[in-house]
Design a protein around this motif. Structure first.
Motif, short mmCIF file in Angstrom:
data_model
loop_
_atom_site.label_atom_id
_atom_site.label_comp_id
_atom_site.label_asym_id
_atom_site.label_seq_id
_atom_site.Cartn_x
_atom_site.Cartn_y
_atom_site.Cartn_z
N LYS A 167 0.08 -3.33 2.64
CA LYS A 167 0.41 -3.15 1.22
C LYS A 167 1.58 -4.06 0.89
N THR A 174 -3.49 -11.96 -0.97
CA THR A 174 -3.29 -11.89 0.47
C THR A 174 -4.57 -11.45 1.14
N PHE A 674 -5.37 4.08 -0.60
CA PHE A 674 -5.65 3.38 -1.85
C PHE A 674 -5.58 4.37 -3.00
N GLN A 699 -12.82 -1.86 -4.80
CA GLN A 699 -11.73 -2.55 -5.49
C GLN A 699 -10.97 -1.55 -6.36
N THR A 709 2.36 -0.88 -3.99
CA THR A 709 1.52 -2.05 -3.70
C THR A 709 0.78 -2.51 -4.94
N ASN A 710 0.47 -3.80 -4.97
CA ASN A 710 -0.44 -4.32 -5.99
C ASN A 710 -1.85 -3.81 -5.72
N CYS A 711 -2.72 -3.99 -6.68
CA CYS A 711 -4.11 -3.55 -6.51
C CYS A 711 -4.76 -4.29 -5.35
N MET A 712 -5.85 -3.71 -4.85
CA MET A 712 -6.38 -4.16 -3.56
C MET A 712 -7.90 -4.11 -3.52
N LEU A 714 -10.81 -3.09 -0.40
CA LEU A 714 -11.02 -2.58 0.95
C LEU A 714 -12.47 -2.80 1.37
N ARG A 754 -8.09 -2.09 4.56
CA ARG A 754 -7.65 -2.95 3.44
C ARG A 754 -7.88 -4.42 3.80
N LEU A 756 -7.75 -7.06 1.19
CA LEU A 756 -7.11 -7.99 0.25
C LEU A 756 -6.12 -7.22 -0.61
N VAL A 757 -4.99 -7.87 -0.92
CA VAL A 757 -4.05 -7.36 -1.93
C VAL A 757 -3.83 -8.46 -2.94
#
Length: 827
Positions: A167, A174, A674, A699, A709-712, A714, A754, A756-757
Motif C-alpha cells: 500500500k 506501482t 482493500f 479494482q 493507500t491510493n486505489c488499487m 488486486l 495486491r 497495482l497501486v
C-alpha cells in the motif's frame, strides 16, 4: 494300434539356402573394410566400429560423415511449474552435431517456442491437478543418427506469480517487480489527422477528435491484417474501445469553469460535453512497445451528441418522443458511461450510469405534467432521482448557443413547457427517458449508428456482461444498477446461441438477434443462500395498470421504469451493485458491491450483512458498509436459463486492522486488504488466465481507506460458491447493535494479492487483455481530482517517468502492463 511316426509330416521352418546371388557375406564386408583401413586405424577395432556404428565411433576421430560418432546429449533435471508460468527447457550436445531440438512426448499439449537449437520455452498449461509433461531433447550426429534424452516437468494448478505491491500514497502506477506499466492513451491525445498535440494548459479544443476524460470500462478487439475486420487471435494489432465516464472540470479550462450571470460559455460547455462518451482507437505493438495510431481508419469518438437509434420493445414509445425525435425511435448521444460489455460477435456495450444528474428540471414541472395527464411521469422522475430544482451537472442548459436554432444545450432542460404538446414532441420533457440504457457499438464500422438496447431495461447501468455461451441455450447478460439499495438484474435472450454468430459480419444484426427480445429478471436473495430470478413482464407479479406503486401501461413502460417494476416484485436491495463478471470455467457470476453509507444495523440482511464504523484517520469515520464486498452466485443446473441460484460472499473489503470477528470477515492482511471494490474482470478463455482456475481482477474506487493507500487493483484465483460457511456477526454503529447471519466463502488467503497501486486521488477502473494474456490494459481515472489548475494535486501521468520539474496537470489515461520476461500477466 501303433502310430507310425514316419507317416506324419515333420515341421519345416524353411531354413534352407535359396539365395544363389553373388552378393557378399557380412564377413566379406568386415574383411574388405579391415584390409582397406587397418593400417590407418590400427587393428580390428576400427573394422568392427565401421560396421557396428555410433557407440564405437566416438573415439575414432573420423571425418567421413558415413562414420560420424554419435553425439552425447542431456535434457536437464526434472522440474516443476504452475499453470501460466513460462518454462525454459535447456539441453546440451557434446560432439559434432548436425541438428538439435525439443519435442513433447506426452501430457497436455503445449506450444514450444524455439529460442536456440538447445533451448525452447513454453507456457505451463492450465490444469486443475498435478499433471506431468514429458519432453525429449534430440541431437543428431553428422550422419543424421539421433541421440535423445528426456525430462519431465510436472505442472500444478495456477497460483499468483508475483510479490504483493505494498500500500502506498505515491504519485505513480506501482506494479510488482518483474512488470512494467507504460502509458498508452491519455486525455486529449489526438485521434484524427491534423489535430494538434495536446498542450494540457486548458486551451485545447476539438475534443470530438481527442481522447475524452475519465477513462473507464474498456475492451480490446484484435484487428485483422485488412484493417477492417476482427481477428480474435491478434495480440499485436487491435482496436481499443473505452468509456469516458465524467470530467475533472478544473483542469479542462485555463482557470477552471466560468459563468456570467449564471450562464455558461458555449466553448466551455462544448468541450465538457465532448469529453464524455466513448473512444474507439487503433493500437499496435511494434518491437515490444505499444502505441496508438492517430490516423487509424477506425478511430472515432462517440459523444453525447452522436446520433443513436433505439431498438427493442421501447422503440417508438410515447415516453421517448421529443422535439428532436418525434417518433421516439432516435436520439442523441450517450453519457456517464461506466462499465462495459464485450460481445462474442465483436461488438462493444457501453452503459449509461449516473445520467440523470445532467438534466435540469425547474420548479413547476410536476404541475405541468399533471395538468397534461402525465402525473405518473412525476413518479418515474422521482424514483430515478430527478426532483425539481437546479440547473443540472455543469449547467449546460444555461448556454445561449451562437446558432439560435441549435438544441445542443437546451435539450438538457427537461422541464415540461405549459401550453406545448402534451405528447412531448414540442419540447424535451422526455429527453431524460432517452438515457439509462445499454448501448451497442460496432468498433469495426466507423459509420455505424450505435443502438440503445431497451430490452435490457433502464437504470444506472454499471455494466452488462454475457455469461458462458452454450450452443442451443439462451445466453444471459448480468447487470448491476449502481446506486445505494438498488438491484441486480439478468436478461435472458429469446434467441438460442449459435456458434456461427460469433463471426457474422453483420455485427449489429447479431445484437438485434440476442439483445432485442427476451426476459429481464431481477434478483431476490434469501437468507439460506438460495435466490430467485423474478421476471419483469407486464401483466405478471403486479406489473399492471392497477399497481399502486406505478400504473404500468405495457411492456415498454415496464422497461423504461425498470426500478419501479423491481420495487413491485420485492427484489433484494443491495449495497451499490457495480461491475459483474462471469468465471469462464464455472459460469459463476461475481458482483462488486462497492459500499453503502445508508446501510444501518436495523436494515442489514444476509447478502448485505455489515453495518459498522470504519475509523478513517482523516475526514472522520465512515458508517454503513464502508468497505464493500464481492458477492457471487451459481445458477441452478449451471445454465443461463435458470430461474434460481445459490449465492455466497466471496470477499469482504476491510483494512487488515479491523475487527476480524465482525468486519474483516475474509481474514485480509497487509498483502490483500482493500476497500470499495468496483471494477471486476476475469481473464480470457483464449489464454491460461481464463481456463481451469481463472484469474479474477478486482479494482477499487475508495474513499474510506485513502488515508492509508491510493486505489488499487488486486488479482485473485477464487474458489466456488459454498466453499465456506455460515457465520453470525455483531454489527455496531454508535449505540445501535444487532446480529446478522451471513454466508462467507473460504478465506482468499494467498490466492488474493495486491497487484497495482495507482497515483494520487485516482480510481482504478477498466481492464482488458490481449488474447494471449501477455498485455493487460488498465485505466487510471481522475488522478488529482481534488486539485485544480492553481493547486495541482497530482502530476500523473507525467510523474510516471519521474517527478516533473514543475507540476503538470493530471490526465486520465490507459496504461499497458507487461511482464518483463514476456510471460502471462499475473501468473
Amino acid at each position: 494300434m501303433t502310430q507310425q511316426i514316419s507317416a506324419i509330416a515333420a515341421y519345416d521352418d524353411g531354413d534352407i539356402d535359396t539365395n544363389r546371388s553373388d552378393n557378399p557375406h557380412l564377413n566379406d564386408l568386415i574383411a574388405s573394410r579391415y584390409s582397406r583401413r587397418q593400417t590407418l586405424m590400427g587393428g580390428i577395432s576400427a573394422a568392427a566400429t565401421a560396421v557396428f556404428g555410433g557407440a564405437m565411433l566416438s573415439a575414432c576421430g573420423s571425418s567421413d560423415p558415413d562414420e560420424a560418432p554419435l553425439v552425447a546429449v542431456t535434457a536437464g533435471a526434472n522440474g516443476t511449474a504452475t499453470s501460466g508460468q513460462k518454462v525454459t527447457l535447456t539441453g546440451s550436445v557434446t560432439g559434432n552435431s548436425l541438428s538439435s531440438g525439443w519435442t513433447q512426448i506426452s501430457g497436455t499439449p503445449v506450444t514450444l517456442t524455439t529460442v536456440s537449437p538447445t533451448v525452447s520455452t513454453f507456457v505451463a498449461p492450465s490444469v486443475t491437478s498435478t499433471t506431468p509433461l514429458v519432453f525429449r531433447f534430440t541431437g543428431t550426429n553428422l550422419s543424421g543418427t539421433p541421440s535423445t534424452a528426456d525430462t519431465t516437468v510436472t505442472i500444478s494448478a495456477a497460483v499468483l506469480g508475483f510479490t504483493a505491491v505494498a500500500k502506498n500514497l505515491n504519485d505513480v502506477v506501482t506494479v510488482p517487480a518483474g512488470y512494467t506499466a507504460t502509458v498508452l492513451y491519455r486525455l486529449g491525445d489526438p485521434i484524427a489527422a491534423g489535430v494538434a498535440a495536446y498542450k494540457n494548459d486548458g486551451s485545447d479544443t476539438e475534443f470530438s477528435k481527442r481522447a475524452g476524460d475519465h477513462h473507464d470500462g474498456m475492451s480490446y478487439f484484435g484487428l485483422a491484417a485488412t484493417g477492417t475486420a476482427p481477428d480474435p487471435t491478434n495480440n499485436t494489432r487491435g482496436v481499443l474501445v473505452m468509456n469516458h465516464e465524467n470530467i475533472t472540470v478544473p483542469y479542462l479550462h485555463t482557470a477552471g469553469a466560468t459563468a456570467v450571470g449564471g450562464v455558461r460559455p458555449e466553448a466551455e460547455a462544448l468541450k465538457e460535453i465532448e469529453c464524455h462518451g466513448v473512444s474507439v482507437v487503433e493500437i499496435n505493438r511494434t518491437g515490444g512497445a505499444w502505441s496508438y495510431l492517430q490516423t487509424g481508419a477506425l478511430n472515432r469518438r462517440i459523444t453525447p451528441m452522436t446520433p443513436m437509434a433505439f431498438s427493442g420493445p421501447a422503440k417508438g414509445h410515447a415516453l421517448l418522443k421529443t422535439v428532436y425525435s418525434k417518433d421516439g425511435t432516435t436520439g442523441r448521444g450517450t453519457i456517464n458511461n461506466c462499465a462495459n460489455g464485450t460481445m462474442p460477435w465483436n461488438t462493444y456495450l457501453t452503459n449509461e450510469e449516473n445520467w440523470v444528474g445532467y438534466f435540469r428540471r425547474d420548479s413547476g414541472d410536476a404541475a405541468v405534467r399533471t395538468a397534461a395527464g402525465a402525473a405518473k411521469e412525476n413518479v418515474s422522475l422521482a424514483r430515478y432521482g430527478r426532483s425539481e430544482g437546479g440547473t443540472g451537472n455543469n449547467g449546460w442548459s444555461t448556454v445561449v448557443a451562437a446558432d439560435a436554432s441549435s438544441t445542443v444545450y437546451s435539450r438538457w432542460n427537461v422541464t415540461a413547457k405549459a401550453g406545448l404538446a402534451a405528447d412531448g414532441t414540442a419540447d424535451f420533457r422526455h429527453e431524460v427517458f432517452q438515457y439509462g440504457w445499454v448501448v451497442e457499438i460496432d468498433p469495426f464500422n466507423a459509420t455505424s449508428v450505435p443502438r440503445k438496447r431497451t430490452a435490457l431495461g433502464r437504470m444506472n447501468h454499471e455494466g452488462c456482461v454475457i455469461g458462458r455461451t452454450v450452443v442451443g441455450v439462451s445466453p444471459a447478460f448480468y447487470m448491476g444498477d449502481d446506486a445505494q439499495n438498488e438491484y441486480l438484474y439478468k436478461f435472458v435472450s429469446t434467441a438460442k446461441w449459435a456458434a456461427a454468430d460469433a463471426s457474422n459480419a453483420d455485427r449489429l444484426a447479431m445484437g438485434d438477434k440476442y439483445l432485442d427480445a427476451g426476459i429481464l429478471y431481477v434478483a431476490k436473495l434469501a437468507a439460506d443462500g438460495s435466490g430467485t430470478w423474478l421476471p419483469l413482464v407486464f401483466g405478471q407479479g403486479g406489473l399492471t395498470a392497477a399497481s399502486t406503486v406505478y400504473p404500468f401501461a405495457d411492456q415498454a413502460d415496464v422497461l423504461i421504469n425498470t426500478r419501479l417494476a423491481a420495487d413491485v416484485l420485492g427484489a433484494t436491495k443491495m449495497d451499490r451493485p457495480e461491475w459483474t463478471a462471469v468465471n469462464p470455467a464455472t459460469g459463476e457470476m461475481y458482483l462488486t458491491l462497492t459500499n453503502n453509507s445508508s446501510r444501518t444495523v436495523a436494515n442489514t440482511d444476509a447478502a448485505n450483512p455489515r453495518a459498522y464504523s470504519d475509523p478513517k484517520t482523516s475526514g472522520g469515520a465512515s458508517n454503513g458498509n464502508a468497505n464493500g464486498h464481492v458477492i457471487r452466485l451459481r445458477e441452478t443446473g449451471d445454465t443461463s436459463e435458470a430461474l434460481s441460484f445459490k449465492w455466497d460472499i466471496y470477499a469482504f473489503g476491510a483494512g487488515s486492522d479491523l475487527d476480524a470477528a465482525n468486519i474483516n470477515l475474509s481474514g485480509l492482511d497487509a498483502t490483500n486488504d482493500f476497500s470499495s471494490p468496483d471494477g471486476l474482470w476475469f481473464g480470457l478463455p483464449s489464454n491460461i488466465t481464463g481456463t481451469a482456475t481463472p484469474l479474477m481482477w478486482i479494482q477499487t474506487d475508495d474513499g474510506a481507506y485513502t488515508d492509508v493507500t491510493n486505489c488499487m487493483m488486486l488479482a485473485a484465483i477464487p474458489g466456488v460458491v459454498d466453499d465456506g460457511a455460515t457465520k453470525t456477526i455483531t454489527n455496531t454503529i454508535g449505540g445501535a447493535t444487532g446480529t446478522q447471519a451471513t454466508r462467507i466463502g473460504k478465506a482468499p488467503g494467498t490466492a488474493l494479492r495486491r497487484f497495482l497501486v495507482g497515483p494520487k486521488q485516482c480510481e482504478i477502473t477498466g481492464i482488458f487483455s490481449t488474447p494471449d494474456g501477455k498485455s493487460v490494459f488498465v485505466n487510471i481515472q481522475h488522478p488529482g481530482e481534488g486539485g485544480n489548475a492553481a493547486a495541482i494535486s497530482s502530476s500523473w501521468p507525467a510523474s510516471q517517468a519521474g517527478t516533473p520539474a514543475s507540476p503538470s496537470r493530471p490526465r486520465s489515461a490507459t496504461v499497458v502492463i507487461t511482464k518483463d520476461d514476456g510471460g502471462v500477466v499475473g501468473l
